[in-house]
Design a protein around this motif. Structure first.
Motif, mmCIF file in Angstrom:
data_model
loop_
_atom_site.group_PDB
_atom_site.id
_atom_site.type_symbol
_atom_site.label_atom_id
_atom_site.label_comp_id
_atom_site.label_asym_id
_atom_site.label_seq_id
_atom_site.Cartn_x
_atom_site.Cartn_y
_atom_site.Cartn_z
ATOM 1 N N TRP A 184 71.136 105.708 16.637
ATOM 2 C CA TRP A 184 72.361 105.847 15.842
ATOM 3 C C TRP A 184 72.059 106.156 14.380
ATOM 4 N N LYS A 185 70.840 105.846 13.950
ATOM 5 C CA LYS A 185 70.467 106.077 12.551
ATOM 6 C C LYS A 185 70.134 107.540 12.270
ATOM 7 N N THR A 237 71.210 111.453 12.535
ATOM 8 C CA THR A 237 72.388 112.293 12.703
ATOM 9 C C THR A 237 72.033 113.773 12.541
#
Length: 253
Positions: free
Chosen positions: A181-182, A184
């Motif tokens: 999730w970190k 992008t």
């Protein structure tokens, strides 16, 4: 040679030494923080402390902040993170949204990104006009001068990593379900524009590195080395500034 090129990214510490130095620095910071907050010594509160972090994506800002605040009582430090301004925030001067989180006397705030977004991502990605980001250097310098004139201790870190190490961390995050999730699409896009960001960083370091608001560029390819460097630098700066403000850092011993 640019300021970033002068950084020795090969800097390392033996694992045992890194652990011992980090623990010692954290314990020193805890006592200094209690002194700053009026809980030790003469029980007189000290000046506001603001520690600001900027850096490349995946440069270790989060890990350094975690080690910096780990020994402190959560009631004695505020960590504030800043992303892109909201619609309402864009209706105000770009510095407006930062005022509310700044510490008062005896307080401590850690900023995960800051007002420097104006001359970094907003400059490079075209979110600010050339007139706006060019003017922002002087606005930031005056803003920080005002804070320091009121007594604030302002410590600014740029976390620096090589493109090779950054890529390795990106790939590691991409394959870890608890950390993916970190990472992008924006991180990958920013990496593709590294040269543009490097130019903006050099301008930022040159134009906003002032006597009471110095930049410290941290070699971040080795996370243990970077974390020790951050906590030790905060301790050393805090000791010097407390002395300048008439406090005795030895009261924290």
């Amino acid at each position: 040679m640019t300021r970033l090129e002068q950084v020795d990214l090969s800097a390392r510490l033996p694992k045992k030494d890194a652990l011992l130095r980090l623990e010692a620095a954290q314990q020193r910071l805890l006592r200094l923080r209690l002194l700053l907050g009026g809980q030790l010594g003469e029980h007189r509160i000290g000046p506001p402390l603001c520690v600001l972090f900027e850096g490349w994506d995946a440069s270790g800002k989060g890990g350094a902040i975690k080690r910096l605040v780990a020994p402190l009582d959560p009631r004695h430090v505020r960590v504030s993170q800043f992303a892109a301004p909201t619609y309402d925030e864009k209706r105000h001067h770009f510095l407006q949204r930062f005022w509310q989180v700044l510490p008062g006397w005896g307080g401590m705030t850690v900023l995960d990104r800051s007002w420097y977004g104006r001359v970094l991502v907003e400059r490079v990605e075209g979110f600010a006009t050339e007139e706006q980001w060019t003017r922002a250097y002087d606005e930031i310098v005056e803003f920080e001068r005002t804070l320091s004139a009121e007594g604030m201790i302002l410590i600014k870190f740029w976390m620096h990593v090589s493109p090779e190490e950054q890529l390795r961390r990106f790939q590691s995050r991409a394959t870890d379900p608890l950390r993916s999730w970190k990472l992008t699409d924006e991180d990958w896009r920013n990496r593709d524009r590294r040269d543009d960001y490097a130019a903006a960083i050099e301008d930022m370091l040159t134009r906003t590195d002032k006597k009471r608001a110095r930049w410290t560029v941290v070699a971040g390819d080795s996370k243990p080395f970077a974390r020790v460097a951050v906590v030790e630098h905060v301790c050393h700066t805090l000791e010097a500034e407390l002395t300048r403000h008439g406090h005795d850092p030895h009261d924290a011993d």
